[in-house]
Design a protein around this motif. Structure first.
Motif, PDB file in Angstrom:
ATOM      1  N   ASP A   1     -31.415  42.414 -29.773  1.00  0.00           N
ATOM      2  CA  ASP A   1     -31.513  42.205 -31.223  1.00  0.00           C
ATOM      3  C   ASP A   1     -30.739  43.253 -32.015  1.00  0.00           C
ATOM      4  OD1 ASP A   1     -33.443  39.958 -31.078  1.00  0.00           O
ATOM      5  OD2 ASP A   1     -34.682  41.493 -30.118  1.00  0.00           O
ATOM      6  N   PHE A   2     -30.446  44.379 -31.375  1.00  0.00           N
ATOM      7  CA  PHE A   2     -29.591  45.420 -31.947  1.00  0.00           C
ATOM      8  C   PHE A   2     -28.801  46.057 -30.824  1.00  0.00           C
ATOM      9  CE2 PHE A   2     -33.133  45.253 -34.900  1.00  0.00           C
ATOM     10  CZ  PHE A   2     -32.507  45.255 -36.138  1.00  0.00           C
ATOM     11  N   ILE A   3     -27.565  46.428 -31.115  1.00  0.00           N
ATOM     12  CA  ILE A   3     -26.743  47.182 -30.178  1.00  0.00           C
ATOM     13  C   ILE A   3     -26.191  48.371 -30.947  1.00  0.00           C
ATOM     14  CG2 ILE A   3     -24.710  47.162 -28.696  1.00  0.00           C
ATOM     15  CD1 ILE A   3     -25.078  44.073 -28.522  1.00  0.00           C
ATOM     16  N   LEU A   4     -26.520  49.557 -30.485  1.00  0.00           N
ATOM     17  CA  LEU A   4     -26.129  50.783 -31.182  1.00  0.00           C
ATOM     18  C   LEU A   4     -25.160  51.570 -30.309  1.00  0.00           C
ATOM     19  CD1 LEU A   4     -29.697  51.768 -32.448  1.00  0.00           C
ATOM     20  CD2 LEU A   4     -27.969  50.359 -33.611  1.00  0.00           C
TER      21      LEU A   4
ATOM     22  N   GLY B   1     -24.604  58.240 -26.208  1.00  0.00           N
ATOM     23  CA  GLY B   1     -23.816  59.091 -27.093  1.00  0.00           C
ATOM     24  C   GLY B   1     -24.013  58.821 -28.574  1.00  0.00           C
ATOM     25  N   VAL B   2     -24.940  57.941 -28.932  1.00  0.00           N
ATOM     26  CA  VAL B   2     -25.224  57.682 -30.346  1.00  0.00           C
ATOM     27  C   VAL B   2     -25.874  58.923 -30.954  1.00  0.00           C
ATOM     28  CG1 VAL B   2     -26.669  56.355 -31.939  1.00  0.00           C
ATOM     29  CG2 VAL B   2     -25.402  55.183 -30.119  1.00  0.00           C
TER      30      VAL B   2
ATOM     31  N   TYR C   1     -25.878  64.914 -31.398  1.00  0.00           N
ATOM     32  CA  TYR C   1     -26.113  64.361 -30.071  1.00  0.00           C
ATOM     33  C   TYR C   1     -27.502  64.787 -29.590  1.00  0.00           C
ATOM     34  CZ  TYR C   1     -21.135  63.232 -29.408  1.00  0.00           C
ATOM     35  OH  TYR C   1     -19.882  62.702 -29.510  1.00  0.00           O
ATOM     36  N   ILE C   2     -28.123  63.926 -28.800  1.00  0.00           N
ATOM     37  CA  ILE C   2     -29.379  64.282 -28.136  1.00  0.00           C
ATOM     38  C   ILE C   2     -29.002  64.737 -26.724  1.00  0.00           C
ATOM     39  CG2 ILE C   2     -31.667  63.518 -27.449  1.00  0.00           C
ATOM     40  CD1 ILE C   2     -31.109  63.515 -30.499  1.00  0.00           C
ATOM     41  N   VAL C   3     -29.279  66.008 -26.417  1.00  0.00           N
ATOM     42  CA  VAL C   3     -28.830  66.579 -25.153  1.00  0.00           C
ATOM     43  C   VAL C   3     -30.008  67.044 -24.311  1.00  0.00           C
ATOM     44  CG1 VAL C   3     -26.692  67.347 -26.229  1.00  0.00           C
ATOM     45  CG2 VAL C   3     -28.603  68.927 -26.067  1.00  0.00           C
TER      46      VAL C   3
END
Length: 338
Positions: A186-189, A222-223, A229-231
C-alpha cells in the motif's frame, strides 16, 4: 595456456556460483586455466587461490552463495594494499582477472585497471551498478521479498494491522519498488523520494474509513527519518559505509503513535541474500560469465559485462560506479496503487 583468475567480492547473493560456472566452462573450451581467488580482494592480498577443475564448477547452477568465498576487504584502505594486489597478480602468473561484485568491489578493479588486465561482472541485490539494467542477485531478492509480502498479507488483514517491511537498499529503492509492486504493498518508501510521515498516516486513516483496515508498507533501509539515516551502533564497513538497519521499526512506532493503529515491523535483512537463484538470475549470471571470458579472449580489458534490454553488452568498467537510481516512471506507476 592462459591463466584467468576469478573472484567474488562484497555481500553474497544468489547467482554468483552460476557466473563462476559459466566463466570457467567457457574458459575451459578456449583452453584457459581457471584460477579461483578465495574470499574476494582478501584473497588477492594474501595470494590465496585454487585451480578450478571441471568437477569443481559442475552442479553449481542452482546453488546460492559463492564457492570462492567473499569478503568486504578494501585493499585501498590497507597500507600498500593495491600494490600487493598487483604484485600477487603477477606472483600467481595470471593473465587476466574477472571481478564479480558491486560498486565497491568493482571500484577496486577500476583502481588497478591500468596495471592489471581486469574484466567486471555486476552483482548486487541493490541493482545500483551503472550502465546495466540488472545485476546478478536482484531478481532473486525481489522474489524472496515479494513472497514474504504474500505471506504477511493475510495476517495484516486478519488482525487489522499496519505492517512495515524493511528491505535492503542503502541508496536506491529497486528492491522495495519491485517487491512492493509485485506484492501489492500500500506504500513503497525509497531513499530517492523524501517521505512525508503525516501524509502516510493520513492515507492509512483514510483507508480505514473506506473499510480497508490494514496496510502494508515496504521501506528501503536507506530511507531517512527527519533527514537522518537510521544506523546500527554507528559502525562502518571497510568501504566507509555506515551499517544501516531499523528504519522500519522507527516508522512503525511513529505510525502507531499517530494513528493508534496496531503496527508491527519486520526487517528482512540478509534473508533476501539467500536461497537458490531464480531462473532469471541463473540465465543472467550464465550470460555474464560467458561474456566475461569472451572479453578476456578478445583482450577487451577494463570492460564490464552488462545487459541492455535483452542484449548482453560491454561497457567501460568505471561506468559501474555511476550509481543507478530508481526509474521515476516505474515509481510513478507504483504510486497509482498507494
Amino acid at each position: 595456456m592462459k591463466r584467468i583468475g576469478i573472484l567474488t567480492g562484497g555481500g553474497d547473493c544468489p547467482g554468483l556460483n552460476a557466473a563462476i560456472r559459466a566463466a570457467a566452462k567457457k574458459g575451459f573450451q578456449l583452453g584457459f586455466e581457471m584460477i579461483g581467488i578465495k574470499n574476494g580482494w582478501k584473497g588477492m592480498l594474501m595470494a590465496e587461490a585454487e585451480i578450478l577443475t571441471y568437477d569443481k564448477v559442475s552442479g553449481l547452477l542452482h546453488k546460492g552463495g559463492t564457492i570462492l568465498g567473499s569478503s568486504r576487504t578494501n585493499p585501498a584502505k590497507i597500507e600498500n594494499g593495491l600494490e600487493k594486489v598487483v604484485n600477487n597478480f603477477k606472483e600467481l602468473k595470471l593473465d587476466a582477472l574477472i571481478v564479480i561484485g558491486g560498486e565497491d568491489t568493482l571500484g577496486v578493479a577500476v583502481k588497478i585497471s591500468k596495471e592489471v588486465s581486469v574484466v567486471g561482472i555486476p552483482k548486487t541485490i541493490d541493482n545500483d551498478v551503472g550502465e546495466t539494467d540488472f545485476c546478478i542477485g536482484f531478481h532473486t531478492a525481489v522474489q524472496t521479498a515479494s513472497d514474504i509480502i504474500d505471506k504477511i498479507h493475510p495476517t495484516a488483514e486478519s488482525h487489522h494491522r499496519v505492517i512495515v517491511l524493511e528491505v535492503m537498499g542503502r541508496h536506491v529503492g529497486w528492491i522495495a519498488t519491485y517487491a512492493g509492486m509485485a506484492g501489492g504493498a500500500d506504500f513503497i518508501l525509497i531513499p530517492e523520494i523524501p517521505i512525508d510521515i503525516n501524509d502516510i498516516c493520513e492515507t492509512i486513516e483514510k483507508r480505514v474509513k473506506k473499510g480497508r483496515d490494514f496496510s502494508i508498507i515496504v521501506i528501503a533501509e536507506g530511507v531517512k527519518i527527519e533527514e537522518k539515516y537510521i544506523v546500527k551502533k554507528g559502525e562502518t564497513d571497510a568501504f566507509g559505509h555506515v551499517i544501516l538497519g531499523g528504519v522500519g521499526e522507527i516508522l512503525a512506532e511513529i505510525i502507531k503513535e499517530k494513528t493508534k493503529i496496531e503496527t508491527r515491523a519486520i526487517n528482512l535483512g540478509h534473508i533476501v541474500r539467500g536461497g537458490s537463484p531464480t531462473a532469471f538470475d541463473r540465465i543472467l549470471a550464465t550470460r555474464f560469465g560467458v561474456k566475461a571470458i569472451e572479453l578476456v579472449s578478445e583482450k577487451k580489458f577494463g570492460r564490464m559485462a552488462a545487459i541492455n534490454g535483452s542484449k548482453i553488452i560491454d561497457v567501460p568498467i568505471e561506468k559501474a560506479l555511476e550509481q543507478k537510481r530508481i526509474d521515476k516512471d516505474l515509481y510513478e506507476t507504483a504510486k497509482v496503487f498507494f
